[in-house]
Design an enzyme around this catalytic site. Structure first.
Site, mmCIF file in Angstrom:
data_model
loop_
_atom_site.group_PDB
_atom_site.id
_atom_site.type_symbol
_atom_site.label_atom_id
_atom_site.label_comp_id
_atom_site.label_asym_id
_atom_site.label_seq_id
_atom_site.Cartn_x
_atom_site.Cartn_y
_atom_site.Cartn_z
ATOM 1 N N LYS A 167 48.166 32.695 53.724
ATOM 2 C CA LYS A 167 49.616 32.914 53.578
ATOM 3 C C LYS A 167 50.035 34.240 54.225
ATOM 4 O O LYS A 167 50.990 34.291 54.988
ATOM 5 C CB LYS A 167 50.020 32.924 52.084
ATOM 6 C CG LYS A 167 49.675 31.639 51.339
ATOM 7 C CD LYS A 167 50.114 31.687 49.898
ATOM 8 C CE LYS A 167 49.468 32.759 49.066
ATOM 9 N NZ LYS A 167 47.997 32.614 48.881
ATOM 10 N N ARG B 90 39.774 44.547 49.216
ATOM 11 C CA ARG B 90 40.561 44.557 47.976
ATOM 12 C C ARG B 90 39.660 44.461 46.753
ATOM 13 O O ARG B 90 38.657 43.733 46.781
ATOM 14 C CB ARG B 90 41.556 43.373 47.991
ATOM 15 C CG ARG B 90 42.830 43.688 48.718
ATOM 16 C CD ARG B 90 43.718 42.501 48.976
ATOM 17 N NE ARG B 90 43.918 41.589 47.871
ATOM 18 C CZ ARG B 90 44.711 40.510 47.927
ATOM 19 N NH1 ARG B 90 45.390 40.258 49.037
ATOM 20 N NH2 ARG B 90 44.832 39.701 46.892
ATOM 21 N N ARG C 11 40.510 33.761 40.207
ATOM 22 C CA ARG C 11 41.843 33.611 40.827
ATOM 23 C C ARG C 11 42.069 32.167 41.269
ATOM 24 O O ARG C 11 43.175 31.643 41.143
ATOM 25 C CB ARG C 11 41.958 34.545 42.049
ATOM 26 C CG ARG C 11 42.232 35.976 41.656
ATOM 27 C CD ARG C 11 41.965 36.928 42.790
ATOM 28 N NE ARG C 11 42.769 36.686 43.966
ATOM 29 C CZ ARG C 11 42.450 37.126 45.177
ATOM 30 N NH1 ARG C 11 41.351 37.816 45.372
ATOM 31 N NH2 ARG C 11 43.236 36.872 46.186
ATOM 32 N N ARG D 275 37.099 39.281 53.617
ATOM 33 C CA ARG D 275 38.397 39.790 54.115
ATOM 34 C C ARG D 275 38.432 41.323 54.148
ATOM 35 O O ARG D 275 37.958 41.983 53.242
ATOM 36 C CB ARG D 275 39.523 39.287 53.212
ATOM 37 C CG ARG D 275 40.846 39.987 53.493
ATOM 38 C CD ARG D 275 42.014 39.319 52.848
ATOM 39 N NE ARG D 275 41.924 39.241 51.408
ATOM 40 C CZ ARG D 275 42.816 38.598 50.661
ATOM 41 N NH1 ARG D 275 43.824 37.984 51.218
ATOM 42 N NH2 ARG D 275 42.671 38.572 49.361
ATOM 43 N N ARG E 145 54.871 31.349 41.631
ATOM 44 C CA ARG E 145 53.490 30.974 41.342
ATOM 45 C C ARG E 145 53.361 30.206 40.042
ATOM 46 O O ARG E 145 52.249 29.828 39.660
ATOM 47 C CB ARG E 145 52.688 32.246 41.192
ATOM 48 C CG ARG E 145 51.650 32.497 42.259
ATOM 49 C CD ARG E 145 51.098 33.870 41.959
ATOM 50 N NE ARG E 145 49.808 34.065 42.496
ATOM 51 C CZ ARG E 145 49.587 34.760 43.616
ATOM 52 N NH1 ARG E 145 50.592 35.231 44.307
ATOM 53 N NH2 ARG E 145 48.363 34.952 44.014
HETATM 54 P P1 AP5 Z 1 45.042 35.784 53.934
HETATM 55 O O1 AP5 Z 1 46.098 35.528 54.950
HETATM 56 O O2 AP5 Z 1 44.861 37.188 53.471
HETATM 57 O O3 AP5 Z 1 45.210 34.777 52.692
HETATM 58 P P2 AP5 Z 1 46.293 34.723 51.538
HETATM 59 O O4 AP5 Z 1 46.639 33.296 51.324
HETATM 60 O O5 AP5 Z 1 47.431 35.667 51.839
HETATM 61 O O6 AP5 Z 1 45.398 35.248 50.344
HETATM 62 P P3 AP5 Z 1 45.685 36.281 49.161
HETATM 63 O O7 AP5 Z 1 44.373 36.541 48.495
HETATM 64 O O8 AP5 Z 1 46.418 37.516 49.650
HETATM 65 O O9 AP5 Z 1 46.579 35.462 48.246
HETATM 66 P P4 AP5 Z 1 46.752 35.612 46.774
HETATM 67 O O10 AP5 Z 1 47.828 34.647 46.559
HETATM 68 O O11 AP5 Z 1 45.577 35.458 45.914
HETATM 69 O O12 AP5 Z 1 47.042 37.193 46.588
HETATM 70 P P5 AP5 Z 1 48.385 38.002 46.358
HETATM 71 O O13 AP5 Z 1 48.289 39.235 47.129
HETATM 72 O O14 AP5 Z 1 49.582 37.140 46.494
HETATM 73 O O15 AP5 Z 1 43.655 35.215 54.543
HETATM 74 C C1 AP5 Z 1 42.434 35.352 53.810
HETATM 75 C C2 AP5 Z 1 41.278 35.603 54.800
HETATM 76 O O16 AP5 Z 1 41.082 34.431 55.611
HETATM 77 C C3 AP5 Z 1 41.518 36.754 55.795
HETATM 78 O O17 AP5 Z 1 40.323 37.443 55.971
HETATM 79 C C4 AP5 Z 1 41.982 36.057 57.094
HETATM 80 O O18 AP5 Z 1 41.616 36.796 58.246
HETATM 81 C C5 AP5 Z 1 41.214 34.728 57.006
HETATM 82 N N1 AP5 Z 1 41.967 33.610 57.578
HETATM 83 C C6 AP5 Z 1 43.295 33.335 57.427
HETATM 84 N N2 AP5 Z 1 43.617 32.182 58.047
HETATM 85 C C7 AP5 Z 1 42.454 31.709 58.600
HETATM 86 C C8 AP5 Z 1 42.150 30.542 59.374
HETATM 87 N N3 AP5 Z 1 43.094 29.650 59.697
HETATM 88 N N4 AP5 Z 1 40.850 30.387 59.762
HETATM 89 C C9 AP5 Z 1 39.876 31.300 59.439
HETATM 90 N N5 AP5 Z 1 40.136 32.413 58.700
HETATM 91 C C10 AP5 Z 1 41.412 32.609 58.295
HETATM 92 O O19 AP5 Z 1 48.261 38.325 44.789
HETATM 93 C C11 AP5 Z 1 47.303 39.208 44.276
HETATM 94 C C12 AP5 Z 1 47.498 39.334 42.776
HETATM 95 O O20 AP5 Z 1 48.803 39.892 42.492
HETATM 96 C C13 AP5 Z 1 47.458 38.025 41.985
HETATM 97 O O21 AP5 Z 1 46.145 37.633 41.654
HETATM 98 C C14 AP5 Z 1 48.290 38.409 40.742
HETATM 99 O O22 AP5 Z 1 47.526 39.174 39.838
HETATM 100 C C15 AP5 Z 1 49.375 39.300 41.329
HETATM 101 N N6 AP5 Z 1 50.560 38.514 41.722
HETATM 102 C C16 AP5 Z 1 51.028 38.349 42.986
HETATM 103 N N7 AP5 Z 1 52.101 37.542 42.977
HETATM 104 C C17 AP5 Z 1 52.304 37.170 41.702
HETATM 105 C C18 AP5 Z 1 53.249 36.312 41.065
HETATM 106 N N8 AP5 Z 1 54.185 35.637 41.777
HETATM 107 N N9 AP5 Z 1 53.166 36.151 39.721
HETATM 108 C C19 AP5 Z 1 52.234 36.826 39.001
HETATM 109 N N10 AP5 Z 1 51.302 37.619 39.541
HETATM 110 C C20 AP5 Z 1 51.331 37.806 40.885
#
Ligand code: AP5
Length: 220
Positions: free
Chosen positions: A15, A162, A173, A129, A90
């Site tokens: 994402k 991270r 997660r 990552r 979410r």
């Molecule tokens: P990346 O693009 O970083 O993936 P992502 O989907 O953004 O993953 P996240 O871990 O950031 O999502 P998340 O939803 O768990 O975390 P968030 O920060 O929102 O890609 C991942 C890896 O794959 C990278 O190394 C990239 O290079 C590689 N890659 C990408 N595409 C590829 C492809 N096509 N082929 C090969 N490799 C590829 O949330 C973190 C925390 O914050 C949550 O756990 C929660 O505690 C809190 N939080 C955030 N939002 C909320 C909410 N709405 N409600 C409550 N708590 C929340």
């Protein structure tokens, strides 16, 4: 007309990677709830202190807290043309709150791209990552390596892993996602807004598929 896009997908689906490309190409602000929390943790704000425990355990921060920060963010002038939401909503309660918030701005969710990736792939993506400190650009030691190890290609800042990308936290997660976020796929499918993208394709191909569909929606 404003365009609000919700990027949906499990942790590690890509994402954040895609949001950087799409927001730049479409001229829309990229709003990542996870990034907002990480900035607050870095700056040791009250919000950051509250969120840190949940994030380190791989749990969701309570809905009322997250809804309030997104409402505030969406009320800023740069969101007048719309926004690309990454990581919000979410839960079903967050999705309903988003509709209420957007109604205030006479807007609505236009499309929900869902980046689908199988669970075993997610784990290896997350534990390999590397994220940049300055601009949150993401790399992968194997699938998307930076030109110089430990340094961001875009802004030269340091890359770090991270805290919530440890194996145990990653597994939790993913199960939190399956329990609390997966119902949103049906929710947006019922509204006719879901657009599924195969997230196992190479990064550039995922971007092309997304941009093609999004420009079709935006230009009507
Ligand atoms: P990346 O693009 O970083 O993936 P992502 O989907 O953004 O993953 P996240 O871990 O950031 O999502 P998340 O939803 O768990 O975390 P968030 O920060 O929102 O890609 C991942 C890896 O794959 C990278 O190394 C990239 O290079 C590689 N890659 C990408 N595409 C590829 C492809 N096509 N082929 C090969 N490799 C590829 O949330 C973190 C925390 O914050 C949550 O756990 C929660 O505690 C809190 N939080 C955030 N939002 C909320 C909410 N709405 N409600 C409550 N708590 C929340």
């Amino acid at each position: 007309m404003s365009v609000f896009i919700v990027l949906l997908g499990p942790p590690g689906a890509g994402k954040g990677t895609q949001a950087k490309v799409v927001s730049q190409r479409m001229g829309l602000p990229h709003i990542s709830s996870g990034e907002i929390y990480r900035e607050n943790i870095k700056n040791q704000t009250a919000l950051g202190k509250l969120a840190k425990g949940y994030i380190d355990r791989g749990e969701l921060v309570p809905d009322d807290v997250t809804i309030a920060i997104i409402q505030e963010r969406l009320s800023r002038p740069d969101c007048k043309p719309g926004a690309l939401l990454d990581g919000f909503p979410r839960t079903p309660a967050q999705a309903e709150a988003l509709e209420r918030i957007l109604l205030q701005f006479k807007g609505d969710v236009a499309i929900v791209p869902y980046i689908s990736v199988p669970e075993d792939v997610l784990v290896s993506r997350l534990i390999g990552r590397w994220t940049c400190r300055a601009g949150a650009h993401v790399f992968h030691e194997q699938f998307n390596p930076p030109q110089r190890t430990g340094t961001c290609d875009y802004d030269g800042s340091e890359l770090y892993q991270r805290d919530d990308d440890k194996f145990e936290t990653v597994s939790h997660r993913i199960s939190v996602y399956l329990q609390q976020t997966l119902p949103l796929i049906e929710y947006y499918k019922m509204q006719g807004k879901l657009f599924e993208v195969d997230g196992t394709l190479p990064i550039d191909q995922v971007s092309s598929v997304l941009l093609e569909e999004l420009s079709r929606i935006v230009t009507g």
